[in-house]
Scaffold this motif. Structure first.
Motif, PDB file in Angstrom:
ATOM      1  N   PRO A  25       5.084   8.670  27.195  1.00 34.19           N
ATOM      2  CA  PRO A  25       6.498   9.038  27.165  1.00 34.19           C
ATOM      3  C   PRO A  25       7.379   7.992  26.504  1.00 34.19           C
ATOM      4  CG  PRO A  25       5.884   8.296  29.348  1.00 34.19           C
ATOM      5  CD  PRO A  25       4.626   8.358  28.555  1.00 34.19           C
ATOM      6  N   ASP A  26       6.900   6.751  26.425  1.00 33.77           N
ATOM      7  CA  ASP A  26       7.685   5.679  25.824  1.00 33.77           C
ATOM      8  C   ASP A  26       6.749   4.537  25.441  1.00 33.77           C
ATOM      9  OD1 ASP A  26       7.192   4.179  28.251  1.00 33.77           O
ATOM     10  OD2 ASP A  26       8.848   5.282  29.169  1.00 33.77           O
ATOM     11  N   SER A  31      12.491  18.260  14.042  1.00 33.57           N
ATOM     12  CA  SER A  31      11.670  19.041  14.949  1.00 33.57           C
ATOM     13  C   SER A  31      11.031  20.258  14.294  1.00 33.57           C
ATOM     14  CB  SER A  31      12.521  19.496  16.146  1.00 33.57           C
ATOM     15  OG  SER A  31      13.012  18.384  16.856  1.00 33.57           O
ATOM     16  N   THR A  47       7.430  18.621  20.708  1.00 33.45           N
ATOM     17  CA  THR A  47       6.731  17.333  20.757  1.00 33.45           C
ATOM     18  C   THR A  47       7.599  16.340  21.515  1.00 33.45           C
ATOM     19  OG1 THR A  47       5.669  17.781  18.642  1.00 33.45           O
ATOM     20  CG2 THR A  47       5.630  15.511  19.413  1.00 33.45           C
ATOM     21  N   GLN A  48       7.317  16.177  22.806  1.00 34.85           N
ATOM     22  CA  GLN A  48       8.164  15.353  23.660  1.00 34.85           C
ATOM     23  C   GLN A  48       7.615  13.950  23.853  1.00 34.85           C
ATOM     24  OE1 GLN A  48       8.774  17.475  27.344  1.00 34.85           O
ATOM     25  NE2 GLN A  48       8.768  19.453  26.325  1.00 34.85           N
ATOM     26  N   PRO A 108       8.005  11.864  18.538  1.00 36.05           N
ATOM     27  CA  PRO A 108       8.884  12.972  18.929  1.00 36.05           C
ATOM     28  C   PRO A 108       9.769  13.409  17.771  1.00 36.05           C
ATOM     29  CG  PRO A 108       8.881  11.255  20.616  1.00 36.05           C
ATOM     30  CD  PRO A 108       8.150  10.698  19.427  1.00 36.05           C
ATOM     31  N   TYR A 151      12.896  14.571  15.694  1.00 38.36           N
ATOM     32  CA  TYR A 151      14.327  14.285  15.858  1.00 38.36           C
ATOM     33  C   TYR A 151      15.150  15.445  15.315  1.00 38.36           C
ATOM     34  CZ  TYR A 151      13.625  12.537  11.025  1.00 38.36           C
ATOM     35  OH  TYR A 151      13.293  12.399   9.710  1.00 38.36           O
ATOM     36  N   LYS A 201      16.815  15.228  25.205  1.00 35.70           N
ATOM     37  CA  LYS A 201      16.812  14.893  23.786  1.00 35.70           C
ATOM     38  C   LYS A 201      17.064  13.403  23.585  1.00 35.70           C
ATOM     39  CE  LYS A 201      18.885  17.768  21.069  1.00 35.70           C
ATOM     40  NZ  LYS A 201      19.905  18.499  20.261  1.00 35.70           N
ATOM     41  N   LYS A 251      16.368  11.026  25.644  1.00 35.60           N
ATOM     42  CA  LYS A 251      15.179  10.291  26.082  1.00 35.60           C
ATOM     43  C   LYS A 251      14.132  10.261  24.976  1.00 35.60           C
ATOM     44  CE  LYS A 251      11.644  10.158  29.707  1.00 35.60           C
ATOM     45  NZ  LYS A 251      11.125  10.793  30.941  1.00 35.60           N
ATOM     46  N   TRP A 252      13.946  11.391  24.297  1.00 30.84           N
ATOM     47  CA  TRP A 252      12.996  11.429  23.193  1.00 30.84           C
ATOM     48  C   TRP A 252      13.422  10.487  22.080  1.00 30.84           C
ATOM     49  CZ3 TRP A 252      12.532  17.454  22.381  1.00 30.84           C
ATOM     50  CH2 TRP A 252      12.015  18.039  23.544  1.00 30.84           C
ATOM     51  N   GLN A 253      14.708  10.515  21.757  1.00 28.57           N
ATOM     52  CA  GLN A 253      15.192   9.672  20.660  1.00 28.57           C
ATOM     53  C   GLN A 253      15.045   8.192  20.992  1.00 28.57           C
ATOM     54  OE1 GLN A 253      15.726  11.444  17.946  1.00 28.57           O
ATOM     55  NE2 GLN A 253      15.375  13.165  19.313  1.00 28.57           N
TER      56      GLN A 253
END
Length: 217
Positions: free
Chosen positions: A18-19, A41, A68-69, A86, A88, A98, A100-102
């Protein structure tokens, strides 16, 4: 590695994170070489990865942009990894998700030491959006080579495709050799050999002459 060619068909999934914090726990950022795939995306990143590796289901594809997270990592050869970042831009998800993904995307690009190059994918019918330009500029400023892939090239006629590729090359000409632009179609295989050749070079370095040949006296 001494061979300048890599068999991308051997690519396999390693981990989703996730990160960058979770990623670093499993794969330290100073080990090996990574090539990142980034794009809006709806640019077709998953389809491109599947086409390049000749695997239908390596990367998950979805008709809904923005699915795609996670940071998805695939190993192509020992120490050589492709990373699906992820997407954009457009995504039909809550703003907090959104963001969080960025954040995960930004942290990866800024702090991953093993990052060797960035493939920025753009729909050939809608290239050079603001976020695309920001991605290219950031990569060049970070001294990372960039390959701009104009995806879904099969949606245009050959003449329209060539014109768009040339227009994008002209628009990015100020970046010099740091940025290359190629048309690409996951469906038709357009541009695939050139892309695989460049990815191999990023992983292994340019081909060099055989050093065992004795020098002339």
């Amino acid at each position: 590695m001494t061979d300048s060619s890599i068999d991308f068909r051997k690519t396999h999934f390693v981990i989703s994170a996730p990160d960058i914090e979770h990623l670093e726990q499993h794969i330290p950022g100073n080990e090996g070489i990574e090539i990142a795939f980034a794009g809006r995306s709806n640019a077709g990143k998953s389809s491109a990865l599947n086409a390049l590796t000749e695997q239908k289901n390596l990367a998950r594809t979805s008709k809904t942009p923005g699915r795609t997270q996670l940071i998805n990592v695939f190993e192509t050869a020992p120490g050589c990894r492709l990373v699906d970042l992820p997407g954009y831009g457009f995504a039909q998800v809550p703003l907090a998700m959104k963001q969080k993904w960025q954040q995960a995307l930004g942290e990866y690009l800024q702090h991953r030491e093993c990052l060797q190059g960035v493939v920025v994918l753009m729909d050939i019918r809608h290239p050079l959006k603001d976020l695309d330009m920001q991605m290219v500029q950031w990569s060049v400023e970070s001294q990372l080579p960039v390959l701009v892939l104009l995806t879904k090239s099969d949606k245009l006629t050959q003449s329209a495709r060539m014109k768009t590729v040339n227009d994008v090359r002209k628009a990015l000409a100020d970046f010099g050799d740091a940025v290359r632009v190629e048309g690409f179609s996951s469906l038709k295989g357009t541009g695939k050999p050139k892309v695989l050749s460049m990815l191999s070079e990023w992983f292994t370095g340019p081909a060099v002459a055989d050093e065992t040949v004795p020098a002339a006296e």
